[in-house]
Design an enzyme around this catalytic site. Sequence first.
Site, PDB file in Angstrom:
ATOM      1  N   LYS A   1     -55.201 -48.158 -49.995  1.00  0.00           N
ATOM      2  CA  LYS A   1     -54.638 -49.220 -50.833  1.00  0.00           C
ATOM      3  C   LYS A   1     -55.670 -49.793 -51.802  1.00  0.00           C
ATOM      4  O   LYS A   1     -55.347 -50.118 -52.944  1.00  0.00           O
ATOM      5  CB  LYS A   1     -54.060 -50.331 -49.954  1.00  0.00           C
ATOM      6  CG  LYS A   1     -52.847 -49.890 -49.150  1.00  0.00           C
ATOM      7  CD  LYS A   1     -52.298 -50.999 -48.267  1.00  0.00           C
ATOM      8  CE  LYS A   1     -51.076 -50.519 -47.493  1.00  0.00           C
ATOM      9  NZ  LYS A   1     -50.524 -51.564 -46.609  1.00  0.00           N
TER      10      LYS A   1
ATOM     11  N   LYS B   1     -44.288 -40.052 -44.882  1.00  0.00           N
ATOM     12  CA  LYS B   1     -43.656 -40.863 -43.861  1.00  0.00           C
ATOM     13  C   LYS B   1     -42.566 -41.731 -44.485  1.00  0.00           C
ATOM     14  O   LYS B   1     -42.704 -42.219 -45.609  1.00  0.00           O
ATOM     15  CB  LYS B   1     -44.709 -41.750 -43.194  1.00  0.00           C
ATOM     16  CG  LYS B   1     -44.199 -42.570 -42.025  1.00  0.00           C
ATOM     17  CD  LYS B   1     -45.338 -43.378 -41.430  1.00  0.00           C
ATOM     18  CE  LYS B   1     -44.836 -44.285 -40.313  1.00  0.00           C
ATOM     19  NZ  LYS B   1     -45.918 -45.133 -39.765  1.00  0.00           N
TER      20      LYS B   1
ATOM     21  N   LYS C   1     -40.987 -48.321 -46.355  1.00  0.00           N
ATOM     22  CA  LYS C   1     -40.322 -49.388 -47.112  1.00  0.00           C
ATOM     23  C   LYS C   1     -40.794 -49.418 -48.558  1.00  0.00           C
ATOM     24  O   LYS C   1     -40.088 -49.906 -49.448  1.00  0.00           O
ATOM     25  CB  LYS C   1     -40.628 -50.746 -46.474  1.00  0.00           C
ATOM     26  CG  LYS C   1     -40.201 -50.894 -45.028  1.00  0.00           C
ATOM     27  CD  LYS C   1     -40.766 -52.180 -44.444  1.00  0.00           C
ATOM     28  CE  LYS C   1     -40.450 -52.320 -42.976  1.00  0.00           C
ATOM     29  NZ  LYS C   1     -41.105 -53.489 -42.368  1.00  0.00           N
TER      30      LYS C   1
END
Length: 332
Positions: free
Chosen positions: A113, A196, A199
């Site tokens: 990130k 994966k 969201k």
Amino acid sequence: MKTRILSGIRPTGHIHLGNYLGAICSWVSMLDKIDERFFCIVDQHSLTTTEDSNDLRKNTLTIAAAYIASGIDPVENHIFVQSHVPYHTELSWYFSCITPMGWLSRMTQFKDKANKNKDQTLTGLFLYPTLMAADILIYKATHVPVGEDQKQHVELTRDIAHAFNSYVGKQVFALPEPIIKKETARIMSLRDGLKKMSKSDPSDYSRIHLLDDNDTIATKIRKAKTDPDPIPSEISGLESRPEAKNLLNLHAIFTNKTMENVLKDFEGKLFSEVKAKLTDATINHMEPIRSKMLDLLNDETSLIKYLKNGANAANNLASGHMAEVRQVLNLL
């Protein structure tokens, strides 16, 4: 020795099939094997990525409803919200004072990130693992059910526990054991079998939400990415076919069959038949859960009462452990 588990889900976005199969189902399967069970909605972790903190209150209640509707009895288990137990953040600070920055900078999720925009990376994201360690250790959890992507954080939690014990010269924290249920550890995206289910994926068709209605579930499965080849007879035939493997894995889970038996059922057939059967199996499994979730969300007063009771139990346990921590740190 009394066994105790602690696990939780971030209330960001819509809770989806990956959260349910990869986390909640594994929790439900061990309820009768563990003495004390604490299930947290980790709302403070959501604040580490500000774009994920929208609708935090609503999402928190939705996660709580999902826990209960999936089979976690709020009377027999402790369901609570992280921010309702202030000892998490207090212990996190103490841990940040004895955790080397090098340990935190090596965390895979932080590197992934932070590399996108290093100059704007939030301090909270860097310190995320110390808060997760506090989440676990404030209850002296013996076992931590987590997804494969969180295993590194539990390993760091063990390192932090050992470092703290060494620092104060006393065995305050035992080293918790991660529990990863291999067959459902990673539920993949319906649009990309190498990623994966998440969201954060921009495509809503990449995941099935627990509150999706039957028509939406059918549409998402129908549009799920596949390949033109027929179903193989052996698992080895799926090695280079991630989307095929993902859909067949979901069918195996929802029909309670082994992958070998699923391949026998569909050998030589095309994915149109697999998708039709998978749609029926998914709806049959998820419809009662969705219905129960909606009932709970329509009775917000009762749902909040369950969370308050869970927080009371969590605070009672955590306060005693925090008193011990303050004592060994020589705080007045």
